[in-house]
Design a protein around this motif. Structure first.
Motif, PDB file in Angstrom:
ATOM      1  N   MET A 147       0.827  -1.205   0.000  1.00  0.00           N
ATOM      2  CA  MET A 147       0.000   0.000   0.000  1.00  0.00           C
ATOM      3  C   MET A 147       0.868   1.263   0.000  1.00  0.00           C
ATOM      4  O   MET A 147       0.643   2.195  -0.757  1.00  0.00           O
ATOM      5  N   GLN A 148       1.835   1.310   0.899  1.00  0.00           N
ATOM      6  CA  GLN A 148       2.819   2.389   1.063  1.00  0.00           C
ATOM      7  C   GLN A 148       2.208   3.687   1.578  1.00  0.00           C
ATOM      8  O   GLN A 148       2.656   4.237   2.552  1.00  0.00           O
ATOM      9  N   SER A 149       1.171   4.208   0.925  1.00  0.00           N
ATOM     10  CA  SER A 149       0.560   5.474   1.359  1.00  0.00           C
ATOM     11  C   SER A 149      -0.860   5.560   0.793  1.00  0.00           C
ATOM     12  O   SER A 149      -1.181   4.931  -0.212  1.00  0.00           O
ATOM     13  N   ALA A 150      -1.677   6.370   1.470  1.00  0.00           N
ATOM     14  CA  ALA A 150      -3.023   6.644   0.968  1.00  0.00           C
ATOM     15  C   ALA A 150      -3.086   7.956   0.198  1.00  0.00           C
ATOM     16  O   ALA A 150      -4.152   8.322  -0.308  1.00  0.00           O
ATOM     17  N   ARG A 151      -1.967   8.664   0.112  1.00  0.00           N
ATOM     18  CA  ARG A 151      -1.944   9.976  -0.528  1.00  0.00           C
ATOM     19  C   ARG A 151      -1.303   9.890  -1.911  1.00  0.00           C
ATOM     20  O   ARG A 151      -0.184   9.376  -2.060  1.00  0.00           O
ATOM     21  N   ARG A 152      -1.969  10.445  -2.898  1.00  0.00           N
ATOM     22  CA  ARG A 152      -1.503  10.353  -4.277  1.00  0.00           C
ATOM     23  C   ARG A 152      -0.123  10.986  -4.467  1.00  0.00           C
ATOM     24  O   ARG A 152       0.747  10.429  -5.134  1.00  0.00           O
ATOM     25  N   HIS A 153       0.102  12.158  -3.866  1.00  0.00           N
ATOM     26  CA  HIS A 153       1.381  12.836  -4.104  1.00  0.00           C
ATOM     27  C   HIS A 153       2.538  12.076  -3.470  1.00  0.00           C
ATOM     28  O   HIS A 153       3.675  12.122  -3.970  1.00  0.00           O
ATOM     29  N   VAL A 154       2.274  11.357  -2.380  1.00  0.00           N
ATOM     30  CA  VAL A 154       3.317  10.537  -1.767  1.00  0.00           C
ATOM     31  C   VAL A 154       3.618   9.336  -2.666  1.00  0.00           C
ATOM     32  O   VAL A 154       4.777   8.982  -2.901  1.00  0.00           O
ATOM     33  N   LEU A 155       2.586   8.707  -3.174  1.00  0.00           N
ATOM     34  CA  LEU A 155       2.776   7.579  -4.087  1.00  0.00           C
ATOM     35  C   LEU A 155       3.564   8.001  -5.320  1.00  0.00           C
ATOM     36  O   LEU A 155       4.396   7.243  -5.832  1.00  0.00           O
ATOM     37  N   GLN A 156       3.337   9.220  -5.795  1.00  0.00           N
ATOM     38  CA  GLN A 156       4.052   9.703  -6.975  1.00  0.00           C
ATOM     39  C   GLN A 156       5.544   9.849  -6.702  1.00  0.00           C
ATOM     40  O   GLN A 156       6.374   9.510  -7.550  1.00  0.00           O
ATOM     41  N   VAL A 157       5.905  10.336  -5.506  1.00  0.00           N
ATOM     42  CA  VAL A 157       7.332  10.449  -5.154  1.00  0.00           C
ATOM     43  C   VAL A 157       7.975   9.065  -5.127  1.00  0.00           C
ATOM     44  O   VAL A 157       9.127   8.889  -5.531  1.00  0.00           O
ATOM     45  N   LEU A 158       7.217   8.070  -4.676  1.00  0.00           N
ATOM     46  CA  LEU A 158       7.731   6.709  -4.593  1.00  0.00           C
ATOM     47  C   LEU A 158       7.650   5.966  -5.926  1.00  0.00           C
ATOM     48  O   LEU A 158       8.110   4.817  -6.025  1.00  0.00           O
ATOM     49  N   ASP A 159       7.045   6.609  -6.937  1.00  0.00           N
ATOM     50  CA  ASP A 159       6.833   5.980  -8.250  1.00  0.00           C
ATOM     51  C   ASP A 159       5.926   4.762  -8.159  1.00  0.00           C
ATOM     52  O   ASP A 159       6.063   3.811  -8.946  1.00  0.00           O
ATOM     53  N   ARG A 160       4.989   4.789  -7.232  1.00  0.00           N
ATOM     54  CA  ARG A 160       3.979   3.733  -7.151  1.00  0.00           C
ATOM     55  C   ARG A 160       2.849   4.052  -8.125  1.00  0.00           C
ATOM     56  O   ARG A 160       2.431   5.208  -8.241  1.00  0.00           O
ATOM     57  N   THR A 161       2.354   3.024  -8.801  1.00  0.00           N
ATOM     58  CA  THR A 161       1.400   3.263  -9.879  1.00  0.00           C
ATOM     59  C   THR A 161      -0.051   3.025  -9.501  1.00  0.00           C
ATOM     60  O   THR A 161      -0.948   3.348 -10.277  1.00  0.00           O
ATOM     61  N   HIS A 162      -0.310   2.455  -8.320  1.00  0.00           N
ATOM     62  CA  HIS A 162      -1.713   2.216  -7.965  1.00  0.00           C
ATOM     63  C   HIS A 162      -2.371   3.515  -7.482  1.00  0.00           C
ATOM     64  O   HIS A 162      -1.692   4.457  -7.069  1.00  0.00           O
TER      65      HIS A 162
END
Length: 400
Positions: A147-162
């Motif tokens: 999951m890593q994060s529920a926040r879109r901008h955090v996922l973007q920094v991590l390069d997560r695509t979900h």
């Protein structure tokens, strides 16, 4: 490393008293996350580099060959396998039937112990209800979603695509497929993440209804895209004080929701929800790691496989071990490793593992509020909450 992978005779001494597990590494990813330094490969990275020898399409067959090699190496070891963990990479890029084929090989060669735990990692975008039902039918008992994060901008920094919300939906789909045990992985301390972002991620994870949550501080590894972005000043460096604050938030939120810590970065709602495979690592049991770059440990012998999928497949095709090297752990090595690993557990480590200086350090740690006084009086070193924040420093003192 012997060409046939043979172990020293002493490696199986006393094996009957130790659990045996399997780790199966699937090295494929659709894209590379900016913070990841695991042994993984995208299709582009494998193209033209010999990776076709262990492509996604034939990977299950190749890995089964190593399971059969393990049977030969371990000989007449009668132990059934108690835990299987499929990690990566993204294991669920393979068809569910392929993961089932890999598990079936372990069942056929070794047998699974009654109540064996069988876990796979999964990216939220790589599964759907039909896929999860296929895993359950194949014998998987546990699934762990990144999951890593529920926040879109955090996922973007991590390069997560979900997309935010998808991991929570996956938990519901896994429950519907018959999984009693579901984990969500979280990462805290990502550049640009606020306290509010982290609390929102914790609340979303808890609200999804898993019985296990893992929360890890972001570590910026050299050579990763994230490290290069930080070096260029595009995003700020992570901060140890922020990490400590976020950990305390996690402990507070998770404890209030009925989760209990059993390892510094892991919480479960009940003992049955703990990851038994990871407990096998932390308590120095035996496991065979199959797949490119996988590590193994049996009876004080530790070895690791070649990293590239092509070289890995080539070795097995030629009837050779894919092992790249190994080391024999002496009594002192094993003592130190027990302290390093067991101190991170909620039951702690026995004080009789400590040498004279380490024992003196443990007494000071009790006075400093880093070790619990009650367990210390009973002969064990158990970290307090403050001690968990400073676990690496406490360990360094105790292993002296």
């Amino acid at each position: 490393m012997p060409g046939d992978g043979a172990l020293p005779r002493h490696a199986l001494d006393g094996a009957a008293s130790r659990p045996l597990g399997f780790y199966l590494h699937v090295p494929y990813c659709a894209t590379r996350c900016g913070y990841c330094d695991f042994n993984t490969y995208t299709a582009t990275e494998l193209r033209g580099s010999g990776g076709a020898l262990a492509s996604r399409e034939n990977y299950a067959e190749v890995l089964v060959d190593e399971v059969r090699l393990a049977r030969k190496v371990l000989g007449d070891d009668p132990r059934p396998v108690e835990t299987v963990f499929v990690g990566g990479g993204t294991p669920t890029l393979l068809p569910a039937a392929d993961l089932g084929r890999m598990l079936a090989a372990i069942r056929e060669e070794f047998g699974l112990a009654p109540g064996a735990e069988v876990t796979t990692e999964a990216n939220p975008e790589s599964v759907d209800p039909e896929y999860l039902a296929g895993l359950r039918d194949a014998g998987f008992t546990r699934v762990s979603f990144g999951m890593q994060s529920a926040r879109r901008h955090v996922l973007q920094v991590l390069d997560r695509t979900h997309t935010p919300g998808r991991p929570e939906a996956c938990v519901a789909e896994a429950r519907a497929a018959g999984f009693d045990h579901v984990n969500l992985d979280l990462i805290y301390g990502t550049p640009g993440e606020s306290d509010e972002d982290w609390l929102a991620s914790l609340d979303a994870a808890i609200g999804a209804g898993p019985d296990h949550v893992s929360a890890y501080a972001l570590i910026v590894e050299e050579g990763t895209q994230l490290a290069r972005r930080i070096r260029r000043g595009e995003v700020p460096m992570t901060d140890d004080d922020v990490h400590a604050d976020r950990y305390l938030m996690a402990e507070e939120r998770l404890s209030a929701a009925g989760f209990s810590w059993y390892e510094v970065s892991n919480w479960a709602t009940a003992e049955s929800g703990r990851c038994r495979h990871n407990e096998l690592y932390w308590t120095g049991a035996d496991w065979w790691g199959a797949g490119p770059g996988a590590h193994s440990h049996v009876g004080g012998v530790r070895w690791w496989n070649v990293k590239h999928p092509g070289a890995y497949a080539q070795a097995l095709a030629e009837g050779r071990t894919p092992g790249a090297g190994r080391e024999l752990l002496g009594a002192e090595d094993r003592r130190v490793e027990r302290i390093l690993l067991e101190l991170r557990l909620s039951q702690g480590c026995p004080l009789d593992l400590l040498a004279e200086q380490g024992a003196a350090a443990a007494a000071r740690a009790v006075d400093d509020g880093l070790l619990e006084p009650g367990p210390y009086a009973g002969g064990r070193a158990v970290l307090t909450l403050r001690g968990r924040l400073l676990a690496d420093a406490v360990v360094r003192d105790l292993v002296d």
